[in-house]
Design a protein around this motif. Sequence first.
Motif, PDB file in Angstrom:
ATOM      1  N   SER A  34       0.811  -1.214   0.000  1.00  0.00           N
ATOM      2  CA  SER A  34       0.000   0.000   0.000  1.00  0.00           C
ATOM      3  C   SER A  34       0.838   1.255   0.000  1.00  0.00           C
ATOM      4  N   ASN A  57      -8.065  -5.135  -6.075  1.00  0.00           N
ATOM      5  CA  ASN A  57      -6.745  -4.961  -5.483  1.00  0.00           C
ATOM      6  C   ASN A  57      -5.697  -5.775  -6.227  1.00  0.00           C
ATOM      7  N   GLU A 114      -4.873  -2.069  -2.249  1.00  0.00           N
ATOM      8  CA  GLU A 114      -6.095  -1.277  -2.184  1.00  0.00           C
ATOM      9  C   GLU A 114      -7.066  -1.805  -1.132  1.00  0.00           C
ATOM     10  N   LEU A 171     -12.921  -6.234  -3.874  1.00  0.00           N
ATOM     11  CA  LEU A 171     -12.226  -5.499  -2.818  1.00  0.00           C
ATOM     12  C   LEU A 171     -12.647  -6.039  -1.448  1.00  0.00           C
ATOM     13  N   ASN A 174      -7.817  -6.783   1.691  1.00  0.00           N
ATOM     14  CA  ASN A 174      -6.833  -6.029   2.466  1.00  0.00           C
ATOM     15  C   ASN A 174      -7.443  -5.433   3.729  1.00  0.00           C
TER      16      ASN A 174
END
Length: 229
Positions: free
Chosen positions: A22, A56, A95, A119, A122
């Motif tokens: 990130s 991501n 992401e 998504l 993470n």
Amino acid sequence: MKLNFKALYHFTFLLALVISASSCAEKKTETSQAQASKEAEATPETDEKIILFFGNSLTAGYGIEQDLAFPGLIQDRLDSLGKEYKVINGGLSGETTAGGVSRLDWFLEDKPDIFVLELGGNDGLRGIAISETKKNLGIIIDKVQEKYPDTEIILAGMQIPPNMGPEYSTRFAEIYPEVAQEQNVTLIPFLLENVGGINELNLPDGIHPTEEGHKIVSETVWTYLKEKV
């Protein structure tokens, strides 16, 4: 499918990897946007429909050539079938759902006929409040639906190791079918079905699929995508 969590590395390594990824997210975003802009300028307007994969590092194809990641493999399949679709890879390593909310508008300058949302992984690895992840997934879907009501939306479900505790990981997996039902969108129950936790189908980090793993992921995605193209 239940993950074989023994095949994954300890949470400390996972968290270090996510934080490292990130840290360069902003730079990668700028590069991705500049590249997409150049492609748009160089490509004449056609009747091609657009499929946007928004996610991501799994979508971005971390650790392999982007063309060999599952969105690229979907493009190859569409081409072989004579389908006039352009696949846009909107994946960004590291992401989160909050990051997705903030960068979504740029990707919605052109209407996607199909929007695949991948998504949340993470968020789970970082221990972000599950309510926050669920809220952000809803915001992203709302934004797409409000701007382009006719766009087909597919939500890719995800699971995480129980490093934050079994209650957290169980609740995390539950938000995807909840969001899909509440927002009336198509759900892929688990994007990494038959890939997650299998050593030979993942890179040494135990998180990201190999080229062979991405082939399996693309088959999973195609199962839900083929009826919409």
